[in-house]
Design a protein around this motif. Sequence first.
Motif, PDB file in Angstrom:
ATOM      1  N   ASN A  25       1.325  31.519 -24.127  1.00 46.61           N
ATOM      2  CA  ASN A  25      -0.052  30.970 -24.622  1.00 46.61           C
ATOM      3  C   ASN A  25      -0.045  29.472 -25.451  1.00 46.61           C
ATOM      4  OD1 ASN A  25      -0.890  33.498 -23.706  1.00 46.61           O
ATOM      5  ND2 ASN A  25      -1.133  34.425 -25.729  1.00 46.61           N
ATOM      6  N   ASP A  26       1.372  29.349 -25.840  1.00 49.40           N
ATOM      7  CA  ASP A  26       1.352  28.272 -26.771  1.00 49.40           C
ATOM      8  C   ASP A  26       2.221  27.216 -26.147  1.00 49.40           C
ATOM      9  OD1 ASP A  26       3.587  29.490 -29.365  1.00 49.40           O
ATOM     10  OD2 ASP A  26       3.644  29.766 -27.177  1.00 49.40           O
ATOM     11  N   VAL A  27       2.754  27.176 -25.181  1.00 47.97           N
ATOM     12  CA  VAL A  27       3.544  26.055 -24.325  1.00 47.97           C
ATOM     13  C   VAL A  27       2.565  25.321 -23.506  1.00 47.97           C
ATOM     14  CG1 VAL A  27       5.342  25.960 -23.076  1.00 47.97           C
ATOM     15  CG2 VAL A  27       5.635  27.944 -24.438  1.00 47.97           C
ATOM     16  N   LEU A  28       2.942  24.004 -23.599  1.00 47.82           N
ATOM     17  CA  LEU A  28       2.428  23.274 -22.790  1.00 47.82           C
ATOM     18  C   LEU A  28       2.232  23.666 -21.122  1.00 47.82           C
ATOM     19  CD1 LEU A  28       3.647  19.629 -23.930  1.00 47.82           C
ATOM     20  CD2 LEU A  28       1.291  20.728 -24.627  1.00 47.82           C
ATOM     21  N   ASP A  57     -12.876  13.403 -19.593  1.00 43.57           N
ATOM     22  CA  ASP A  57     -12.196  13.097 -21.128  1.00 43.57           C
ATOM     23  C   ASP A  57     -11.645  14.340 -21.819  1.00 43.57           C
ATOM     24  OD1 ASP A  57     -14.285  10.165 -21.484  1.00 43.57           O
ATOM     25  OD2 ASP A  57     -12.560  10.600 -20.351  1.00 43.57           O
ATOM     26  N   ASP A  58     -12.447  15.403 -21.527  1.00 42.97           N
ATOM     27  CA  ASP A  58     -12.065  16.994 -22.281  1.00 42.97           C
ATOM     28  C   ASP A  58     -10.768  17.387 -21.516  1.00 42.97           C
ATOM     29  OD1 ASP A  58     -15.368  18.082 -23.313  1.00 42.97           O
ATOM     30  OD2 ASP A  58     -14.000  16.332 -23.760  1.00 42.97           O
ATOM     31  N   ILE A  59     -10.200  17.069 -20.300  1.00 46.81           N
ATOM     32  CA  ILE A  59      -9.194  17.646 -19.694  1.00 46.81           C
ATOM     33  C   ILE A  59      -8.027  17.837 -20.617  1.00 46.81           C
ATOM     34  CG2 ILE A  59      -7.850  17.789 -17.551  1.00 46.81           C
ATOM     35  CD1 ILE A  59     -10.420  18.486 -17.003  1.00 46.81           C
ATOM     36  N   VAL A  60      -7.765  16.529 -21.250  1.00 51.58           N
ATOM     37  CA  VAL A  60      -6.450  16.455 -21.920  1.00 51.58           C
ATOM     38  C   VAL A  60      -6.572  17.524 -23.295  1.00 51.58           C
ATOM     39  CG1 VAL A  60      -7.456  14.705 -23.684  1.00 51.58           C
ATOM     40  CG2 VAL A  60      -5.194  14.716 -23.271  1.00 51.58           C
ATOM     41  N   LYS A  61      -7.736  18.091 -23.637  1.00 54.68           N
ATOM     42  CA  LYS A  61      -7.850  19.079 -24.768  1.00 54.68           C
ATOM     43  C   LYS A  61      -7.089  20.490 -24.240  1.00 54.68           C
ATOM     44  CE  LYS A  61     -11.786  17.067 -26.780  1.00 54.68           C
ATOM     45  NZ  LYS A  61     -13.219  17.034 -27.005  1.00 54.68           N
ATOM     46  N   LEU A  62      -7.310  20.674 -22.741  1.00 52.22           N
ATOM     47  CA  LEU A  62      -6.773  21.897 -22.313  1.00 52.22           C
ATOM     48  C   LEU A  62      -5.257  21.867 -21.944  1.00 52.22           C
ATOM     49  CD1 LEU A  62      -9.741  22.019 -19.726  1.00 52.22           C
ATOM     50  CD2 LEU A  62      -9.806  22.733 -22.050  1.00 52.22           C
ATOM     51  N   SER A  63      -4.422  21.958 -22.985  1.00 49.02           N
ATOM     52  CA  SER A  63      -3.100  21.499 -22.687  1.00 49.02           C
ATOM     53  C   SER A  63      -2.305  22.716 -22.722  1.00 49.02           C
ATOM     54  CB  SER A  63      -2.365  20.493 -23.765  1.00 49.02           C
ATOM     55  OG  SER A  63      -2.853  20.952 -25.057  1.00 49.02           O
ATOM     56  N   THR A  64      -2.652  23.809 -23.532  1.00 45.07           N
ATOM     57  CA  THR A  64      -2.180  25.123 -23.635  1.00 45.07           C
ATOM     58  C   THR A  64      -3.373  26.151 -23.434  1.00 45.07           C
ATOM     59  OG1 THR A  64      -2.263  25.740 -25.750  1.00 45.07           O
ATOM     60  CG2 THR A  64      -0.259  24.336 -25.001  1.00 45.07           C
ATOM     61  N   LEU A  65      -2.841  27.306 -23.078  1.00 42.32           N
ATOM     62  CA  LEU A  65      -3.861  28.524 -22.958  1.00 42.32           C
ATOM     63  C   LEU A  65      -4.633  28.868 -24.206  1.00 42.32           C
ATOM     64  CD1 LEU A  65      -1.953  31.364 -21.008  1.00 42.32           C
ATOM     65  CD2 LEU A  65      -3.692  29.768 -20.258  1.00 42.32           C
TER      66      LEU A  65
END
Lengths: 77, 310
Positions: A25-28, A57-65
């Motif tokens: 969940n918390d790993v890139l 522009d929001d895709i970068v926010k979706l870096s981990t689950l």
Amino acid sequence: MFDSDKVKQIINTPEVTINIADLKNDVLLKDQGVDSLEMMNITLAIEENLNIGIPDDDIVKLSTLDKIAEYINTRIK
Amino acid sequence: MIGIQDIASYIPEQRISNYTKKEKFGIDDKFIEEKIGIKHVALKNNDSETSSLCIRAFENLRHNTGLKIDDIETIAVVTQNPDMNIPHTSAILHGMLGLSESCSCFDISLGCSGFVHGLSIIQSFMLSNNIKKGVFFTADPYSKIVITEDKNTSLLFGDAATATLISDMPLYKSGIFTFGTSGREYNELRCDNGKLYMNGRAVFNFSVRYIPIDIKKLLEKNQIPIENINRFVFHQGSKYMIDTIISRMGLDKNRVPFDICDYGNTVSSSIPIILEKEIKNPNNKYIVISGFGVGLSWSSGLLIRTHQGK
């Protein structure tokens, strides 16, 4: 409220080739083998399931689950 | 009846390997082979023009069919990278081939949907004007506009040309076509000041959302069940895009050719290059073709093998 488990359910579509169950969940995501093409199907699954549009522009926010769950919660408030 | 009699292609010999770009773009073999599905892209010579690519395809077509120059009554070229803005590339080709002065020539400005859309146009033109033999070209060398430093595009696009003989002795006739445009998304795939720009995510989303719906509409319009279709020849954008469409439609992978591993996405030539082989298989009674991309636009068609092709 969305959590990482709910996110996993949504993105576990036949078109996503990576094994969602194995993702931490918390790993890139990119460090867990999720490449840019895979991210396209993942974001598409979120958009279609929740009937929202995710700007580029929001895709970068979706870096981990965890971050995806956080993002969804801000969008569906 | 007017339809496809034969198809010939020309793919330049020169290749650029995507493996040499691994470090530059931070990609691995798996990404190249299993995701984009393109190991090499074809590249025309610097001194080759769009028209000269067409000539090479034409020579192959003439060799295969014995087509006589004087019998050609119309030609059309699908391109958005012409020899020059004015005149149309088909006029230049007319001069190079020494075609009759009564031969009509026109260009069609469409990208990846160009072969399917253009096939409908030239067939209708020929039918309404009692024209029996025409040659339909695709040639869109993106090497003229691709930025080699752009990961989104330089791994994908290759150069090629095709020539299709449309005649009153068709091997395949066409059913009803479908067409569509999402002009509000025109910005997602464009050429500005001679440089190609593509929003890969936008084009991917558009393709995998619109095409399954359009194929369903095509089959309904032609009143043919999906089980009867022998081949689905989609525009060869990338392996991942085709795989996603296959999954979304629940198609049998064996009925969906993907064959661009060694030359890349050749824009409007991608469908006819695949068809060149597929039309030679007499078991392919019904072939669905579907092109989608620049515009953003799409067009799908149904090819039906004739009694001549038995």
